[in-house]
Design a protein around this motif. Structure first.
Motif, PDB file in Angstrom:
ATOM      1  N   SER A 191       0.833  -1.207   0.000  1.00 44.94           N
ATOM      2  CA  SER A 191       0.000   0.000   0.000  1.00 44.94           C
ATOM      3  C   SER A 191       0.867   1.255   0.000  1.00 44.94           C
ATOM      4  O   SER A 191       0.494   2.272  -0.586  1.00 44.94           O
TER       5      SER A 191
ATOM      6  N   LEU B 105       2.145   2.180  -3.783  1.00 44.95           N
ATOM      7  CA  LEU B 105       1.258   2.489  -4.904  1.00 44.95           C
ATOM      8  C   LEU B 105       1.836   3.679  -5.662  1.00 44.95           C
ATOM      9  O   LEU B 105       1.964   4.770  -5.105  1.00 44.95           O
TER      10      LEU B 105
ATOM     11  N   SER C  87     -14.105   1.531  -0.551  1.00 42.29           N
ATOM     12  CA  SER C  87     -13.356   2.788  -0.586  1.00 42.29           C
ATOM     13  C   SER C  87     -13.404   3.357  -1.996  1.00 42.29           C
ATOM     14  O   SER C  87     -13.562   2.613  -2.965  1.00 42.29           O
TER      15      SER C  87
ATOM     16  N   VAL D  72     -12.010   3.940  -5.062  1.00 36.45           N
ATOM     17  CA  VAL D  72     -10.867   3.504  -5.863  1.00 36.45           C
ATOM     18  C   VAL D  72     -11.181   3.804  -7.315  1.00 36.45           C
ATOM     19  O   VAL D  72     -12.279   3.510  -7.793  1.00 36.45           O
TER      20      VAL D  72
ATOM     21  N   THR E 138      -5.876   5.061  -8.022  1.00 36.44           N
ATOM     22  CA  THR E 138      -5.849   5.871  -6.813  1.00 36.44           C
ATOM     23  C   THR E 138      -6.702   5.162  -5.765  1.00 36.44           C
ATOM     24  O   THR E 138      -7.737   4.577  -6.089  1.00 36.44           O
ATOM     25  N   ALA E 139      -6.235   5.210  -4.541  1.00 38.97           N
ATOM     26  CA  ALA E 139      -6.974   4.663  -3.409  1.00 38.97           C
ATOM     27  C   ALA E 139      -6.556   5.482  -2.195  1.00 38.97           C
ATOM     28  O   ALA E 139      -5.388   5.844  -2.068  1.00 38.97           O
TER      29      ALA E 139
ATOM     30  N   PRO F  31      -5.333   6.835   1.409  1.00 35.02           N
ATOM     31  CA  PRO F  31      -4.392   6.311   2.410  1.00 35.02           C
ATOM     32  C   PRO F  31      -5.093   5.642   3.590  1.00 35.02           C
ATOM     33  O   PRO F  31      -4.550   4.731   4.198  1.00 35.02           O
TER      34      PRO F  31
ATOM     35  N   PRO G  33      -5.731   1.140   3.592  1.00 37.49           N
ATOM     36  CA  PRO G  33      -4.450   0.539   3.214  1.00 37.49           C
ATOM     37  C   PRO G  33      -4.553  -0.826   2.537  1.00 37.49           C
ATOM     38  O   PRO G  33      -3.750  -1.111   1.645  1.00 37.49           O
TER      39      PRO G  33
ATOM     40  N   THR H 283      -6.944  -1.855   0.549  1.00 40.01           N
ATOM     41  CA  THR H 283      -7.380  -1.574  -0.818  1.00 40.01           C
ATOM     42  C   THR H 283      -6.235  -0.969  -1.626  1.00 40.01           C
ATOM     43  O   THR H 283      -6.016  -1.334  -2.777  1.00 40.01           O
ATOM     44  N   ARG H 284      -5.495  -0.053  -1.019  1.00 38.09           N
ATOM     45  CA  ARG H 284      -4.310   0.524  -1.693  1.00 38.09           C
ATOM     46  C   ARG H 284      -3.303  -0.573  -2.025  1.00 38.09           C
ATOM     47  O   ARG H 284      -2.670  -0.549  -3.073  1.00 38.09           O
TER      48      ARG H 284
ATOM     49  N   SER I 116      -1.974  -1.449  -5.649  1.00 31.71           N
ATOM     50  CA  SER I 116      -0.542  -1.398  -5.909  1.00 31.71           C
ATOM     51  C   SER I 116      -0.044  -2.688  -6.551  1.00 31.71           C
ATOM     52  O   SER I 116       0.740  -2.660  -7.502  1.00 31.71           O
TER      53      SER I 116
END
Length: 143
Positions: free
Chosen positions: A33, A36, A58, A60, A76-77, A79, A82, A84-85, A89
């Motif tokens: 995360s 990314l 979230s 995204v 994009t996700a 912060p 995390p 999902t990020r 990534s």
């Protein structure tokens, strides 16, 4: 699960998770995360190019470019999301640089193959699957 069509980068990422003790896999996801990649200035300046991934709780957004047959994925996700990020990534790093055909050949069940089904909720795995499906759809439309 199909492993034959997993591109090298995604296979390395999967193997990294599977070689990590189950108790530590969430920490590895959180490391992703932090990695990314930022979206390009061109993409950042044109948010209308993004597609919202409705499967993610979230916000995204993804955008896939296909230039001379080579795919670049942007995502994009927030912060504060995390996991999902981390999933975004993994896909950005694993898909960018592949050919369109390689992306389309990624098994749809790749998100289930990386050993996180016990560490995160099925809803989150579904979000990663949604990101992959939308990326593949964009590649189909743009190649």
């Amino acid at each position: 699960m199909s492993t034959s069509d997993v591109p090298a980068t995604l296979a390395e990422i999967r193997d990294g998770f599977l070689e990590t003790p189950e108790a530590d896999r969430l920490l590895l996801l959180l490391e992703y995360s932090d990695e990314l990649p930022a979206v390009s200035e061109e993409v950042a300046n044109h948010p209308e190019m993004y597609e919202r991934v409705a499967e993610c709780q979230s916000p995204v957004y993804i955008y896939v470019e296909v230039d001379e047959g080579i795919v670049t994925m942007h995502a994009t996700a927030p912060p504060e999301a995390p996991t999902t990020r981390g999933f975004a990534s993994i896909l950005v790093q694993g898909i960018s640089g592949l050919t369109a055909d390689e992306v389309l050949a990624i098994p749809d069940d790749y998100p289930q193959s990386i050993g996180l089904t016990k560490a995160v909720s099925p809803l989150r795995i579904g979000g990663m699957t949604g990101m992959l499906m939308r990326a593949k759809n964009q590649v189909r439309q743009k190649r």
